[in-house]
Design a protein around this motif. Structure first.
Motif, PDB file in Angstrom:
ATOM      1  N   UNK A 127      46.033  41.630 -62.283  1.00 27.66           N
ATOM      2  CA  UNK A 127      46.215  41.837 -60.841  1.00 27.66           C
ATOM      3  C   UNK A 127      44.870  41.766 -60.123  1.00 27.66           C
ATOM      4  N   UNK A 128      43.871  42.450 -60.671  1.00 27.35           N
ATOM      5  CA  UNK A 128      42.536  42.413 -60.067  1.00 27.35           C
ATOM      6  C   UNK A 128      41.917  41.023 -60.205  1.00 27.35           C
ATOM      7  N   UNK A 129      42.208  40.344 -61.306  1.00 26.31           N
ATOM      8  CA  UNK A 129      41.723  38.966 -61.501  1.00 26.31           C
ATOM      9  C   UNK A 129      42.306  38.051 -60.417  1.00 26.31           C
ATOM     10  N   UNK A 130      43.627  38.149 -60.189  1.00 25.68           N
ATOM     11  CA  UNK A 130      44.271  37.326 -59.161  1.00 25.68           C
ATOM     12  C   UNK A 130      43.682  37.606 -57.774  1.00 25.68           C
TER      13      UNK A 130
ATOM     14  N   UNK B 144      37.521  34.854 -53.932  1.00 25.12           N
ATOM     15  CA  UNK B 144      36.549  33.795 -54.190  1.00 25.12           C
ATOM     16  C   UNK B 144      36.906  32.542 -53.393  1.00 25.12           C
ATOM     17  N   UNK B 145      38.171  32.163 -53.392  1.00 27.74           N
ATOM     18  CA  UNK B 145      38.592  30.982 -52.641  1.00 27.74           C
ATOM     19  C   UNK B 145      38.358  31.149 -51.141  1.00 27.74           C
ATOM     20  N   UNK B 146      38.613  32.344 -50.627  1.00 29.82           N
ATOM     21  CA  UNK B 146      38.356  32.606 -49.209  1.00 29.82           C
ATOM     22  C   UNK B 146      36.858  32.488 -48.899  1.00 29.82           C
ATOM     23  N   UNK B 147      36.034  33.048 -49.786  1.00 30.02           N
ATOM     24  CA  UNK B 147      34.585  32.942 -49.598  1.00 30.02           C
ATOM     25  C   UNK B 147      34.130  31.487 -49.680  1.00 30.02           C
TER      26      UNK B 147
ATOM     27  N   UNK C  78      35.863  28.847 -48.946  1.00 34.41           N
ATOM     28  CA  UNK C  78      36.290  28.162 -47.718  1.00 34.41           C
ATOM     29  C   UNK C  78      35.306  28.418 -46.579  1.00 34.41           C
ATOM     30  N   UNK C  79      34.804  29.636 -46.494  1.00 30.64           N
ATOM     31  CA  UNK C  79      33.888  29.980 -45.408  1.00 30.64           C
ATOM     32  C   UNK C  79      32.441  29.596 -45.699  1.00 30.64           C
ATOM     33  N   UNK C  80      31.978  29.833 -46.912  1.00 34.69           N
ATOM     34  CA  UNK C  80      30.566  29.666 -47.250  1.00 34.69           C
ATOM     35  C   UNK C  80      30.257  28.284 -47.798  1.00 34.69           C
ATOM     36  N   UNK C  81      31.174  27.744 -48.596  1.00 34.54           N
ATOM     37  CA  UNK C  81      30.912  26.462 -49.254  1.00 34.54           C
ATOM     38  C   UNK C  81      29.712  26.601 -50.168  1.00 34.54           C
ATOM     39  N   UNK C  82      28.764  25.675 -50.045  1.00 35.53           N
ATOM     40  CA  UNK C  82      27.564  25.738 -50.886  1.00 35.53           C
ATOM     41  C   UNK C  82      26.326  26.110 -50.065  1.00 35.53           C
ATOM     42  N   UNK C  83      26.557  26.768 -48.924  1.00 39.12           N
ATOM     43  CA  UNK C  83      25.461  27.197 -48.043  1.00 39.12           C
ATOM     44  C   UNK C  83      24.758  28.414 -48.630  1.00 39.12           C
ATOM     45  N   UNK C  84      23.679  28.172 -49.357  1.00 37.83           N
ATOM     46  CA  UNK C  84      22.944  29.258 -50.009  1.00 37.83           C
ATOM     47  C   UNK C  84      22.259  30.187 -49.011  1.00 37.83           C
ATOM     48  N   UNK C  85      22.218  29.806 -47.753  1.00 38.59           N
ATOM     49  CA  UNK C  85      21.586  30.651 -46.735  1.00 38.59           C
ATOM     50  C   UNK C  85      22.580  31.604 -46.079  1.00 38.59           C
TER      51      UNK C  85
ATOM     52  N   UNK D  34      30.625  37.290 -57.572  1.00 41.89           N
ATOM     53  CA  UNK D  34      32.059  37.292 -57.842  1.00 41.89           C
ATOM     54  C   UNK D  34      32.432  36.153 -58.787  1.00 41.89           C
ATOM     55  N   UNK D  35      31.832  34.995 -58.583  1.00 34.69           N
ATOM     56  CA  UNK D  35      32.072  33.868 -59.489  1.00 34.69           C
ATOM     57  C   UNK D  35      31.656  34.195 -60.916  1.00 34.69           C
TER      58      UNK D  35
END
Length: 132
Positions: free
Chosen positions: A25-28, A34-37, A39-46, A56-57
Motif C-alpha cells: 500500500x505504501x509502495x503504491x 513519484x509520478x506526480x513529482x 510530472x511537475x519537476x521532470x529532470x529540472x535539478x534546480x 523517493x526514487x
C-alpha cells in the motif's frame, strides 16, 4: 534534547509518511507520489523538490529490489519472451539472421552480437541493455 533535534522531530512527523515504504500500500502511494513529482519537476535539478524526487526514487528502488527482484535471464530468454508476446516465430526475425541462427541463439548455442542486439532493441522499442 537539542533545538535541532526538536526541529527535526517536528518536521519528521509530516515527512515520515512520504518517505516510508514498508508494504505494498505504501509502495503504491510512493509510486503515485513519484509520478506526480516527475510530472511537475521532470529532470529540472534546480527545482526545490528535486532532492525529494531523487530520494523517493531511491527508496522505491530499494523496496523493489527487496520485494520485487528481477529474475536472472539471458538475452535469449528476453528474445523468447518478446517473440511470444508479439506472436513471432524464428523466421519472423530475419533481420538478425537465418532461422538457423535464431534457433542457435534461442538454444544457447550462439550469443547475440551487438548488431543483433541493436536491431532487436529497435524492433521491440526497448533499451539494448535488456538483451545483455
Amino acid at each position: 534534547m537539542s533545538t535541532l533535534t526538536k526541529d527535526i522531530q517536528g518536521h519528521w512527523a509530516n515527512i515520515h509518511p512520504i518517505l516510508t515504504i514498508r508494504n505494498e500500500r505504501e509502495y503504491d502511494s510512493a509510486i503515485k507520489r513519484l509520478n506526480e513529482l516527475l510530472d511537475e519537476i521532470g529532470d529540472n535539478e534546480r527545482h526545490p523538490l528535486y532532492g525529494l524526487l531523487d530520494t523517493l526514487g531511491t527508496l522505491i528502488h530499494v523496496y523493489e529490489e527487496t520485494h520485487h527482484p528481477m529474475p536472472e535471464c539471458t538475452g535469449a530468454d528476453v528474445l523468447r519472451f518478446f517473440m511470444e508476446e508479439h506472436g513471432l516465430n524464428q523466421s519472423d526475425l530475419s533481420e538478425i539472421g537465418s532461422q538457423g541462427v535464431v534457433s542457435e541463439i534461442l538454444n544457447g548455442k550462439r550469443a547475440l552480437n551487438i548488431r543483433q542486439i541493436r536491431l532487436l532493441a529497435k524492433r521491440f522499442q526497448v533499451s539494448p541493455a535488456v538483451f545483455i
